[in-house]
Design a protein around this motif. Sequence first.
Motif, short mmCIF file in Angstrom:
data_model
loop_
_atom_site.label_atom_id
_atom_site.label_comp_id
_atom_site.label_asym_id
_atom_site.label_seq_id
_atom_site.Cartn_x
_atom_site.Cartn_y
_atom_site.Cartn_z
N SER A 74 0.85 -1.19 0.00
CA SER A 74 0.00 0.00 0.00
C SER A 74 0.89 1.23 0.00
O SER A 74 2.10 1.13 0.23
CB SER A 74 -0.93 0.01 1.22
OG SER A 74 -0.19 0.02 2.41
N GLY A 75 0.27 2.39 -0.26
CA GLY A 75 0.99 3.65 -0.17
C GLY A 75 1.40 4.26 -1.51
O GLY A 75 1.95 5.36 -1.54
N GLY A 76 1.14 3.55 -2.60
CA GLY A 76 1.46 4.12 -3.90
C GLY A 76 0.53 5.26 -4.26
O GLY A 76 -0.45 5.53 -3.56
N LEU A 115 5.91 3.53 1.01
CA LEU A 115 5.21 2.29 0.72
C LEU A 115 5.29 1.37 1.93
O LEU A 115 6.28 1.36 2.66
CB LEU A 115 5.85 1.58 -0.48
CG LEU A 115 5.96 2.38 -1.77
CD1 LEU A 115 6.53 1.49 -2.88
CD2 LEU A 115 4.63 2.97 -2.18
N SER A 116 4.24 0.60 2.12
CA SER A 116 4.19 -0.40 3.18
C SER A 116 3.84 -1.76 2.57
O SER A 116 3.15 -1.84 1.56
CB SER A 116 3.12 -0.05 4.21
OG SER A 116 3.38 1.19 4.82
N CYS A 117 4.34 -2.80 3.20
CA CYS A 117 4.01 -4.16 2.78
C CYS A 117 3.74 -4.97 4.04
O CYS A 117 4.65 -5.21 4.83
CB CYS A 117 5.16 -4.76 1.98
SG CYS A 117 4.96 -6.52 1.60
N VAL A 140 7.16 -4.27 6.19
CA VAL A 140 8.37 -3.66 5.64
C VAL A 140 7.95 -2.37 4.93
O VAL A 140 6.86 -2.30 4.36
CB VAL A 140 9.11 -4.62 4.69
CG1 VAL A 140 8.27 -5.00 3.49
CG2 VAL A 140 10.46 -4.06 4.27
N TYR A 141 8.83 -1.38 4.98
CA TYR A 141 8.53 -0.06 4.43
C TYR A 141 9.58 0.34 3.40
O TYR A 141 10.72 -0.12 3.43
CB TYR A 141 8.53 0.99 5.56
CG TYR A 141 7.59 0.69 6.69
CD1 TYR A 141 8.07 0.08 7.85
CD2 TYR A 141 6.24 0.99 6.61
CE1 TYR A 141 7.22 -0.21 8.90
CE2 TYR A 141 5.38 0.71 7.66
CZ TYR A 141 5.88 0.10 8.81
OH TYR A 141 5.02 -0.18 9.84
N LEU A 142 9.17 1.24 2.52
CA LEU A 142 10.11 1.87 1.60
C LEU A 142 9.79 3.35 1.59
O LEU A 142 8.76 3.78 1.05
CB LEU A 142 10.00 1.29 0.20
CG LEU A 142 11.04 1.82 -0.79
CD1 LEU A 142 12.44 1.33 -0.39
CD2 LEU A 142 10.71 1.39 -2.22
N GLN A 143 10.66 4.13 2.22
CA GLN A 143 10.52 5.58 2.21
C GLN A 143 11.22 6.10 0.97
O GLN A 143 12.42 5.85 0.78
CB GLN A 143 11.15 6.19 3.46
CG GLN A 143 11.10 7.71 3.50
CD GLN A 143 9.70 8.25 3.60
OE1 GLN A 143 8.89 7.76 4.37
NE2 GLN A 143 9.39 9.28 2.80
N ALA A 181 6.71 3.31 -11.72
CA ALA A 181 6.68 1.86 -11.92
C ALA A 181 5.64 1.26 -10.98
O ALA A 181 5.12 1.95 -10.09
CB ALA A 181 8.04 1.23 -11.64
N VAL A 182 5.38 -0.02 -11.17
CA VAL A 182 4.66 -0.80 -10.16
C VAL A 182 5.71 -1.34 -9.20
O VAL A 182 6.71 -1.94 -9.64
CB VAL A 182 3.85 -1.94 -10.78
CG1 VAL A 182 3.17 -2.76 -9.69
CG2 VAL A 182 2.82 -1.39 -11.76
N TYR A 183 5.50 -1.10 -7.92
CA TYR A 183 6.44 -1.54 -6.89
C TYR A 183 5.89 -2.78 -6.19
O TYR A 183 4.72 -2.81 -5.77
CB TYR A 183 6.67 -0.42 -5.88
CG TYR A 183 7.59 0.65 -6.41
CD1 TYR A 183 7.18 1.51 -7.42
CD2 TYR A 183 8.89 0.79 -5.91
CE1 TYR A 183 8.03 2.48 -7.93
CE2 TYR A 183 9.75 1.76 -6.41
CZ TYR A 183 9.31 2.60 -7.41
OH TYR A 183 10.16 3.55 -7.91
N TYR A 184 6.76 -3.78 -6.08
CA TYR A 184 6.39 -5.05 -5.48
C TYR A 184 7.26 -5.33 -4.26
O TYR A 184 8.47 -5.06 -4.29
CB TYR A 184 6.61 -6.20 -6.46
CG TYR A 184 5.79 -6.13 -7.72
CD1 TYR A 184 6.28 -5.47 -8.84
CD2 TYR A 184 4.55 -6.75 -7.80
CE1 TYR A 184 5.55 -5.41 -10.02
CE2 TYR A 184 3.81 -6.69 -8.98
CZ TYR A 184 4.31 -6.02 -10.07
OH TYR A 184 3.58 -5.96 -11.22
N CYS A 185 6.68 -5.90 -3.22
CA CYS A 185 7.51 -6.43 -2.15
C CYS A 185 7.62 -7.94 -2.31
O CYS A 185 6.76 -8.57 -2.92
CB CYS A 185 6.99 -6.04 -0.77
SG CYS A 185 5.53 -6.88 -0.22
N ALA A 186 8.71 -8.47 -1.77
CA ALA A 186 9.01 -9.89 -1.93
C ALA A 186 9.66 -10.41 -0.66
O ALA A 186 10.31 -9.65 0.06
CB ALA A 186 9.92 -10.11 -3.13
#
Length: 124
Positions: free
Chosen positions: A7-9, A20-22, A79-82, A92-97
């Motif tokens: 979420s967060g896009g 972004l959060s996952c 997990v987060y991505l600041q 882009a489309v951002y994916y967590c893995a």
Amino acid sequence: QVQLVESGGGLVQAGGSLRLSCAASGLTFSRYAMAWFRQAPGKEREFVAAISWRGEVTNYADSVKGRFTISRDNGKNTVYLQMNSLKPEDTAVYYCAAKGLLVPPISHRDYDYWGQGTQVTVSS
């Protein structure tokens, strides 16, 4: 059943920020390395950032070093991505893995579980 939900896009102007959060479920989160990848239209999925079990090891793609920060909260299985100083080329489309290793790999082929992705669009 393992689930990763990003979420967060959204849409942001160049120079802006997003976080972004996952959220993960169905796995022992604290025993999984986590990563963010992204995929732009017509391009291959590319590595963005990764973090080890407890966050002591992080890796970043050269294109995002100094602008993006990956972190995790094992108590919240998230997990987060600041992302700061965003550029149009970050669109882009951002994916967590997730990968059941201590040290996170950087190849998308090495990851076991994936989220559905969240769209990030940076306007110029």
